[in-house]
Design an enzyme around this catalytic site. Structure first.
Site, PDB file in Angstrom:
ATOM      1  N   HIS A   1      -8.275   1.890  -5.830  1.00 11.01           N
ATOM      2  CA  HIS A   1      -7.522   0.988  -4.958  1.00 11.01           C
ATOM      3  C   HIS A   1      -6.047   1.269  -5.129  1.00 11.01           C
ATOM      4  O   HIS A   1      -5.575   1.412  -6.271  1.00 11.01           O
ATOM      5  CB  HIS A   1      -7.815  -0.478  -5.292  1.00 11.01           C
ATOM      6  CG  HIS A   1      -9.260  -0.807  -5.132  1.00 11.01           C
ATOM      7  ND1 HIS A   1      -9.851  -0.959  -3.896  1.00 11.01           N
ATOM      8  CD2 HIS A   1     -10.245  -0.939  -6.048  1.00 11.01           C
ATOM      9  CE1 HIS A   1     -11.133  -1.186  -4.068  1.00 11.01           C
ATOM     10  NE2 HIS A   1     -11.408  -1.166  -5.364  1.00 11.01           N
TER      11      HIS A   1
ATOM     12  N   ASP B   1     -25.331   0.076  -2.218  1.00 11.41           N
ATOM     13  CA  ASP B   1     -26.656   0.694  -2.283  1.00 11.41           C
ATOM     14  C   ASP B   1     -26.591   2.196  -1.999  1.00 11.41           C
ATOM     15  O   ASP B   1     -27.330   2.973  -2.607  1.00 11.41           O
ATOM     16  CB  ASP B   1     -27.618   0.007  -1.308  1.00 11.41           C
ATOM     17  CG  ASP B   1     -28.039  -1.386  -1.781  1.00 11.41           C
ATOM     18  OD1 ASP B   1     -27.642  -1.787  -2.897  1.00 11.41           O
ATOM     19  OD2 ASP B   1     -28.751  -2.075  -1.032  1.00 11.41           O
TER      20      ASP B   1
ATOM     21  N   TYR C   1       0.801  -1.232   0.000  1.00 12.81           N
ATOM     22  CA  TYR C   1       0.000   0.000   0.000  1.00 12.81           C
ATOM     23  C   TYR C   1       0.832   1.279   0.000  1.00 12.81           C
ATOM     24  O   TYR C   1       0.279   2.373  -0.071  1.00 12.81           O
ATOM     25  CB  TYR C   1      -0.943  -0.011   1.219  1.00 12.81           C
ATOM     26  CG  TYR C   1      -1.910  -1.174   1.198  1.00 12.81           C
ATOM     27  CD1 TYR C   1      -2.805  -1.326   0.137  1.00 12.81           C
ATOM     28  CD2 TYR C   1      -1.926  -2.128   2.218  1.00 12.81           C
ATOM     29  CE1 TYR C   1      -3.687  -2.399   0.105  1.00 12.81           C
ATOM     30  CE2 TYR C   1      -2.811  -3.194   2.193  1.00 12.81           C
ATOM     31  CZ  TYR C   1      -3.685  -3.330   1.135  1.00 12.81           C
ATOM     32  OH  TYR C   1      -4.566  -4.380   1.092  1.00 12.81           O
TER      33      TYR C   1
HETATM   34  C1  DQA Z   1      -7.535  -1.775  -1.025  1.00 16.95           C
HETATM   35  C2  DQA Z   1      -7.592  -3.257  -1.430  1.00 16.95           C
HETATM   36  C3  DQA Z   1      -8.502  -4.040  -0.499  1.00 16.95           C
HETATM   37  O1  DQA Z   1      -8.541  -5.417  -0.883  1.00 16.95           O
HETATM   38  C4  DQA Z   1      -7.984  -3.967   0.921  1.00 16.95           C
HETATM   39  O2  DQA Z   1      -8.828  -4.660   1.792  1.00 16.95           O
HETATM   40  C5  DQA Z   1      -7.750  -2.570   1.360  1.00 16.95           C
HETATM   41  C6  DQA Z   1      -7.153  -1.615   0.438  1.00 16.95           C
HETATM   42  C7  DQA Z   1      -6.503  -0.993  -1.864  1.00 16.95           C
HETATM   43  O3  DQA Z   1      -6.530   0.226  -1.774  1.00 16.95           O
HETATM   44  O4  DQA Z   1      -5.666  -1.591  -2.552  1.00 16.95           O
HETATM   45  O5  DQA Z   1      -7.975  -2.220   2.514  1.00 16.95           O
HETATM   46  O6  DQA Z   1      -8.813  -1.193  -1.255  1.00 16.95           O
END
Ligand code: DQA
Length: 142
Positions: free
Chosen positions: A99, A86, A22
């Site tokens: 993401h 929703d 991340y």
């Molecule tokens: C996420 C990907 C998700 O699977 C994960 O649970 C996250 C971060 C991302 O930013 O890559 O918390 O949304």
């Protein structure tokens, strides 16, 4: 243009949580960058993060009165929260699903998004810069 930037569960742990996946910046630093990118792109961003699903739903309801575009990274809720699906369905403004990681190349359970159906655009695997891309999609400056 007023853009609501919503981050969900565990995104407050940015920088501490799997930085190899991340990235190393904190959530506070991410917000700082988002506000700077918004200024650069000529829009106004309001950022909110929560670890409570109902709070995100209420934040989205409230944003219906002002948001002209939505950027959302629901974290793990992406994969199973029909409540957030929703709530997003109530908008008639564009929604960008973001993401940090590329969820299509990770564990099987992460590959499915229940949010995808209500998103006008999806950005993934670009780390924090993905939020800049989302803002530029919404402002038509891409
Ligand atoms: C996420 C990907 C998700 O699977 C994960 O649970 C996250 C971060 C991302 O930013 O890559 O918390 O949304």
């Amino acid at each position: 243009m007023q853009i609501g930037v919503f981050n969900g569960v565990n995104l407050d742990m940015l920088g501490k949580r799997n930085p190899e996946i991340y990235g190393g910046i904190s959530y506070g630093e991410l917000e700082t960058r988002i506000y700077a990118w918004a200024a650069e792109l000529g829009c106004s961003a309001r950022c909110k993060q929560t670890n409570h699903e109902g709070e995100l739903v209420e934040n989205l309801h409230e944003a219906r009165s002002w948001a002209e575009g939505i950027v959302i990274n629901p974290g793990a809720w992406t994969h199973y929260s029909y409540a957030i699906h929703d709530a997003l369905e109530l908008f008639d403004v564009p929604i960008v699903e973001v993401h940090l990681s590329d969820i299509t190349r990770r564990e099987e359970w992460r590959r499915h998004s229940v949010i995808e159906a209500v998103a006008s655009h999806r950005v993934m695997g670009e780390g924090p810069d993905g939020y800049r891309r989302a803002l530029s999609i919404l402002t038509g400056t891409e």
